[in-house]
Design a protein around this motif. Structure first.
Motif, mmCIF file in Angstrom:
data_model
loop_
_atom_site.group_PDB
_atom_site.id
_atom_site.type_symbol
_atom_site.label_atom_id
_atom_site.label_comp_id
_atom_site.label_asym_id
_atom_site.label_seq_id
_atom_site.Cartn_x
_atom_site.Cartn_y
_atom_site.Cartn_z
ATOM 1 N N UNK A 162 50.879 86.579 9.683
ATOM 2 C CA UNK A 162 51.606 85.649 8.806
ATOM 3 C C UNK A 162 50.810 84.355 8.733
ATOM 4 N N UNK A 163 50.655 83.842 7.513
ATOM 5 C CA UNK A 163 49.854 82.630 7.353
ATOM 6 C C UNK A 163 50.288 81.887 6.102
ATOM 7 N N UNK A 164 50.006 80.586 6.116
ATOM 8 C CA UNK A 164 50.181 79.740 4.927
ATOM 9 C C UNK A 164 48.821 79.177 4.544
ATOM 10 N N UNK A 165 48.485 79.348 3.284
ATOM 11 C CA UNK A 165 47.187 78.894 2.778
ATOM 12 C C UNK A 165 47.422 77.764 1.783
ATOM 13 N N UNK A 166 46.872 76.601 2.072
ATOM 14 C CA UNK A 166 46.967 75.463 1.153
ATOM 15 C C UNK A 166 45.675 75.372 0.351
ATOM 16 N N UNK A 167 45.807 75.346 -0.959
ATOM 17 C CA UNK A 167 44.648 75.345 -1.844
ATOM 18 C C UNK A 167 44.651 74.106 -2.728
ATOM 19 N N UNK A 168 43.494 73.490 -2.849
ATOM 20 C CA UNK A 168 43.266 72.441 -3.833
ATOM 21 C C UNK A 168 42.255 72.946 -4.836
ATOM 22 N N UNK A 169 42.571 72.886 -6.111
ATOM 23 C CA UNK A 169 41.720 73.418 -7.166
ATOM 24 C C UNK A 169 41.391 72.319 -8.170
ATOM 25 N N UNK A 170 40.182 72.396 -8.721
ATOM 26 C CA UNK A 170 39.847 71.531 -9.857
ATOM 27 C C UNK A 170 39.549 72.412 -11.045
ATOM 28 N N UNK A 171 40.259 72.181 -12.133
ATOM 29 C CA UNK A 171 40.020 72.964 -13.341
ATOM 30 C C UNK A 171 38.630 72.645 -13.884
ATOM 31 N N UNK A 172 37.910 73.688 -14.290
ATOM 32 C CA UNK A 172 36.591 73.532 -14.906
ATOM 33 C C UNK A 172 36.746 73.708 -16.411
ATOM 34 N N UNK A 173 36.360 72.708 -17.168
ATOM 35 C CA UNK A 173 36.526 72.744 -18.619
ATOM 36 C C UNK A 173 35.193 73.009 -19.301
ATOM 37 N N UNK A 174 35.184 72.912 -20.620
ATOM 38 C CA UNK A 174 33.932 73.090 -21.363
ATOM 39 C C UNK A 174 32.952 71.959 -21.059
ATOM 40 N N UNK A 175 33.426 70.889 -20.410
ATOM 41 C CA UNK A 175 32.505 69.851 -19.945
ATOM 42 C C UNK A 175 31.609 70.354 -18.820
ATOM 43 N N UNK A 176 32.046 71.395 -18.122
ATOM 44 C CA UNK A 176 31.348 71.858 -16.923
ATOM 45 C C UNK A 176 30.486 73.095 -17.160
ATOM 46 N N UNK A 177 30.577 73.703 -18.338
ATOM 47 C CA UNK A 177 29.858 74.958 -18.597
ATOM 48 C C UNK A 177 28.931 74.808 -19.792
ATOM 49 N N UNK A 178 27.919 75.672 -19.817
ATOM 50 C CA UNK A 178 27.127 75.809 -21.032
ATOM 51 C C UNK A 178 27.939 76.612 -22.056
ATOM 52 N N UNK A 179 27.551 76.517 -23.316
ATOM 53 C CA UNK A 179 28.298 77.193 -24.379
ATOM 54 C C UNK A 179 28.299 78.698 -24.176
ATOM 55 N N UNK A 180 27.262 79.249 -23.564
ATOM 56 C CA UNK A 180 27.155 80.698 -23.402
ATOM 57 C C UNK A 180 27.875 81.214 -22.161
ATOM 58 N N UNK A 181 28.342 80.328 -21.308
ATOM 59 C CA UNK A 181 29.020 80.759 -20.083
ATOM 60 C C UNK A 181 30.432 81.226 -20.431
ATOM 61 N N UNK A 182 30.910 82.325 -19.832
ATOM 62 C CA UNK A 182 32.272 82.798 -20.153
ATOM 63 C C UNK A 182 33.360 81.783 -19.818
ATOM 64 N N UNK A 183 33.111 80.902 -18.840
ATOM 65 C CA UNK A 183 34.104 79.890 -18.498
ATOM 66 C C UNK A 183 34.363 78.923 -19.634
ATOM 67 N N UNK A 184 33.353 78.674 -20.480
ATOM 68 C CA UNK A 184 33.510 77.783 -21.638
ATOM 69 C C UNK A 184 34.573 78.345 -22.583
ATOM 70 N N UNK A 185 34.437 79.620 -22.937
ATOM 71 C CA UNK A 185 35.387 80.247 -23.861
ATOM 72 C C UNK A 185 36.771 80.375 -23.222
ATOM 73 N N UNK A 186 36.828 80.640 -21.923
ATOM 74 C CA UNK A 186 38.119 80.771 -21.254
ATOM 75 C C UNK A 186 38.897 79.462 -21.303
ATOM 76 N N UNK A 187 38.204 78.359 -21.008
ATOM 77 C CA UNK A 187 38.934 77.090 -21.027
ATOM 78 C C UNK A 187 39.323 76.702 -22.442
#
Length: 217
Positions: A162-187
């Motif tokens: 049994x465990x509790x996991x605390x997560x901190x996330x930063x959203x990555x936008x099109x500012x963070x990806x090249x146009x050809x990266x799949x993350x660009x289109x996802x955001x």
């Protein structure tokens, strides 16, 4: 004849890791959806004391951070006699989450060899593309910024159960990806969906503001 259930189907949140070295993505489905999700957004603006024409300009999508706490418990699997859980507890699930912030061992070894033979510049290994999925309308590329695990119970072999996991996330936008990266289109798709939701949630009749006595323009 059994009665039909009218309860809506429960969707579970998840974190997915996509690694170019592994054709099978790591999918970590939340056993229990977190009770709370904290989101903070900071606008990206020109800043400073620039020209008046710059005061309203946005330089990109806002910087969004997300905090959540995930609970993982082996009780149900142990009750069913799941062999993996009996032998290893929830260690595999915790390991899958942790590997999202580890460089792939194959790349570490390759870079070590390159440095040993005198390569001047060695590129740091790339982290997997990590996606935070919170329902069908929120699929976000993210980077894990904070990660803590509180192991609350263990089996006789000291495997966590049994465990509790605390997560901190930063959203990555099109500012963070090249146009050809799949993350660009996802955001970008995420923003388009958010724009559609905003249109649904906005009052279109200006006369509804303060009884119609307010003139906007």
């Amino acid at each position: 004849m059994s009665a039909l259930s009218t309860s809506p189907k429960l969707l579970r949140g998840a974190i997915v890791g996509v690694d170019i070295l592994n054709p099978i993505p790591q999918v970590i489905v939340f056993q229990y959806n977190p009770d709370a999700l904290t989101r903070s957004l900071k606008p990206r603006t020109m800043g400073g004391e620039g020209a008046r024409s710059e005061a309203m300009r946005l330089t990109g999508a806002p910087e969004e951070t997300i905090k959540l706490e995930v609970e993982i418990d082996a009780a149900d699997q142990l009750e069913r006699g799941d062999n993996v859980t009996v032998g290893m507890g929830i260690y595999p699930q915790l390991s899958a989450l942790e590997m999202l912030i580890y460089p792939h061992s194959g790349l570490v070894i390759a870079n070590t060899v390159l440095m040993a033979v005198g390569t001047i510049e060695v590129a740091p290994p790339m982290a997997p593309l990590t996606l935070f999925i919170w329902g069908p309308r929120r699929v976000l590329p993210v980077r894990i910024t904070d990660f803590s695990i509180a192991e609350e119970a263990h089996d006789p072999s000291l495997n966590p159960v049994r465990a509790r996991v605390s997560l901190g996330l930063r959203a990555l936008s099109y500012n963070d990806f090249s146009v050809t990266h799949p993350g660009y289109a996802l955001f970008l798709a995420h923003q388009v969906a958010k724009e559609a939701m905003a249109a649904v949630g906005t009052v279109t009749d200006v006369a509804a503001v303060a009884g119609g006595n307010v003139k906007l323009f």
